[in-house]
Design an enzyme around this catalytic site. Structure first.
Site, short mmCIF file in Angstrom:
data_model
loop_
_atom_site.label_atom_id
_atom_site.label_comp_id
_atom_site.label_asym_id
_atom_site.label_seq_id
_atom_site.Cartn_x
_atom_site.Cartn_y
_atom_site.Cartn_z
N CYS A 169 -2.17 8.91 3.01
CA CYS A 169 -2.09 8.48 1.61
C CYS A 169 -3.41 8.69 0.88
O CYS A 169 -3.41 8.94 -0.33
CB CYS A 169 -1.71 7.00 1.54
SG CYS A 169 -0.04 6.65 2.10
N GLU A 189 0.89 -1.18 0.00
CA GLU A 189 0.00 0.00 0.00
C GLU A 189 0.91 1.20 0.00
O GLU A 189 1.54 1.51 1.00
CB GLU A 189 -0.93 -0.02 1.22
CG GLU A 189 -2.18 0.84 1.04
CD GLU A 189 -2.03 2.25 1.54
OE1 GLU A 189 -1.01 2.91 1.24
OE2 GLU A 189 -2.94 2.71 2.23
#
Length: 457
Positions: free
Chosen positions: A260, A226
């Protein structure tokens, strides 16, 4: 040496030594031996352990939250919420894991054939600083419920948070189930290559992900990555501008924008561009930046000064390239690593704040001549983590979601992670999924079982 600095003051608060070779070997042995025991436990036993850990977190919420506030500057209200969310993740897999891993009957020429999901072994999680508890449990809760043991290499800037996470499992009676490793880059590479480690999960930068993925692939080990994002939010002409401005302001400044999946490129149809900007500016201007330990603080410091300096260079360069700064944009004086909430408009795709990931409270607003152009701009990025669409026409927004190159799309709502739903990216934002039923299936042996004799026909 892991050295933690309080980003609110810029002062060192504590330091921890790296693990020596003897300590590391002992932890690898404990993880491998623990896996042999743990893989034989029932789902009920695994669930009970995760629920104990979750309750320990809830009981100790204030202390755990303040560790985050101290080490990486998360506002205390947000930090408490993160502890609760991490506990929820553990509870979710305790309650739903057995169902996610139920054997799947498949018809074949066998008398009976099915697929069962078995644990792999010890899984290494490599984690960043920006959500120390949530990202740890997003990694470990599904892996543990599936019957794996875990090793955690956390970020060196949150060493006390990492120690506290591992201590929860000691208190719960399974110290070998999740162990904290204090490693440098070379030591981490050694652990990835160790035969006792069967898989790797990394949350971090695209550069780190590329290195870890290559190393894991050379060992023929599965990995989940990720990575970064430059997430677009499309505000179309028929959107509820008040609601969009409210939610996107929040999305941009949670954790001082150090997320993010924050809204990093807000792409607005030109017919509503100015009224949207006015609404967004008013909301951003009302936010209070300050000491993250205070209850009223909404925006805390940037976690490190090097990150703050890099953020300021992105803002300054973009202003020089023609962006208009309506709020912030100036590096503050005084102690700590604070950066003001900043609003940049008239941003074009070539500007630095558009083509690079920004990790801070920087709202970037771009104009598109149409929904089609907004979509093209959204996909014009090497990243593909998450996106949002704001429109009164939900059916059209759903159709547009199919054309957005991202692993997650929210329509008329904030982009967030949820234990019930899979999360992950494509392109430069990584591969694999965490959370939801898909997340627990990343680190299992999907084993086919065929029972004869073969059947005719």
């Amino acid at each position: 040496m892991f050295i933690a600095t309080n980003p609110t003051t810029g002062e060192e608060i504590h330091r921890y030594p790296l693990d020596d070779a003897e300590t590391l070997e002992a932890r690898l042995q404990e993880a491998a031996a623990g896996f042999i025991r743990w893989r034989k436990t029932s789902f009920e036993e695994r669930a009970a352990l995760l629920k104990r850990v979750a309750q320990l977190m809830r009981d100790d919420q204030e202390r755990l939250a303040r560790l985050m506030t101290l080490e990486m500057g998360k506002p205390i209200v947000e930090a408490r919420g993160e502890v609760q969310k991490a506990a929820w993740c553990a509870e979710h897999y305790a309650e739903q894991g057995a169902g996610y891993l139920a054997p799947l009957e498949l018809a074949s020429d066998a008398k009976h054939s099915y697929v069962q999901y078995l644990p792999l072994g010890t899984v290494l999680g490599i984690l960043p600083w920006n959500a120390p508890f949530w990202l740890a449990f997003r990694f470990c809760a599904p892996a543990i419920m599936a019957g794996n043991s875990c090793l955690m290499k956390h970020d060196p800037h949150v060493p006390a948070c990492a120690e506290a996470i591992a201590e929860l499992f000691t208190q719960a009676g399974a110290p070998w189930l999740l162990q904290n490793l204090r490693l440098d880059k070379e030591q981490t590479a050694t652990v990835i290559q160790d035969d006792r480690v069967r898989a790797v999960s990394l949350t971090g930068s695209s550069g780190a992900g590329s290195q870890v993925a290559a190393l894991a692939a050379r060992q023929i080990k599965p990995s989940v990555l990720e990575l970064g994002g430059s997430d677009p939010s499309l505000v179309l002409a028929d959107a509820d501008l008040d609601k969009a401005a409210e939610v996107l302001a929040l999305s941009r400044i949670i954790n001082a924008g150090q997320s993010c999946i924050a809204a990093k490129r807000i792409i607005v149809e030109e017919s509503v561009y100015q009224p949207f900007v006015e609404r967004l500016q008013a909301r951003l201007a009302d936010l209070k930046m300050g000491d993250p330990a205070e209850e009223s603080t909404q925006v805390g410091p940037i976690a490190r000064d090097d990150l703050r300096q890099a953020l300021h260079r992105q803002v300054s360069n973009s202003i020089q390239q023609g962006a208009r700064c309506l709020l912030g944009g100036e590096l503050p004086t005084g102690p700590g690593y604070f950066y003001p909430v900043t609003l940049l408009t008239q941003v074009t795709p070539a500007m630095q704040v558009s083509c690079e990931e920004t990790f801070g409270p920087i709202a970037v607003v771009m104009s598109a001549s149409s929904a089609a152009q907004a979509l093209a701009m959204a996909n014009d990025t090497p990243y593909g983590l998450a996106a949002s669409i704001w429109s009164a026409d939900v059916a059209s927004a759903e159709a547009m979601a199919r054309d957005i190159e991202a692993g997650q799309v929210s329509i008329n709502g904030i982009v967030k992670t949820d234990p019930r739903l899979p999360s992950g990216g494509i392109k430069g934002s990584g591969y694999g999924r965490e959370l939801g039923p898909q997340g627990i299936l990343e680190f299992v042996n999907v084993q086919q079982v065929w029972i004869g004799p073969a059947q005719a026909g």
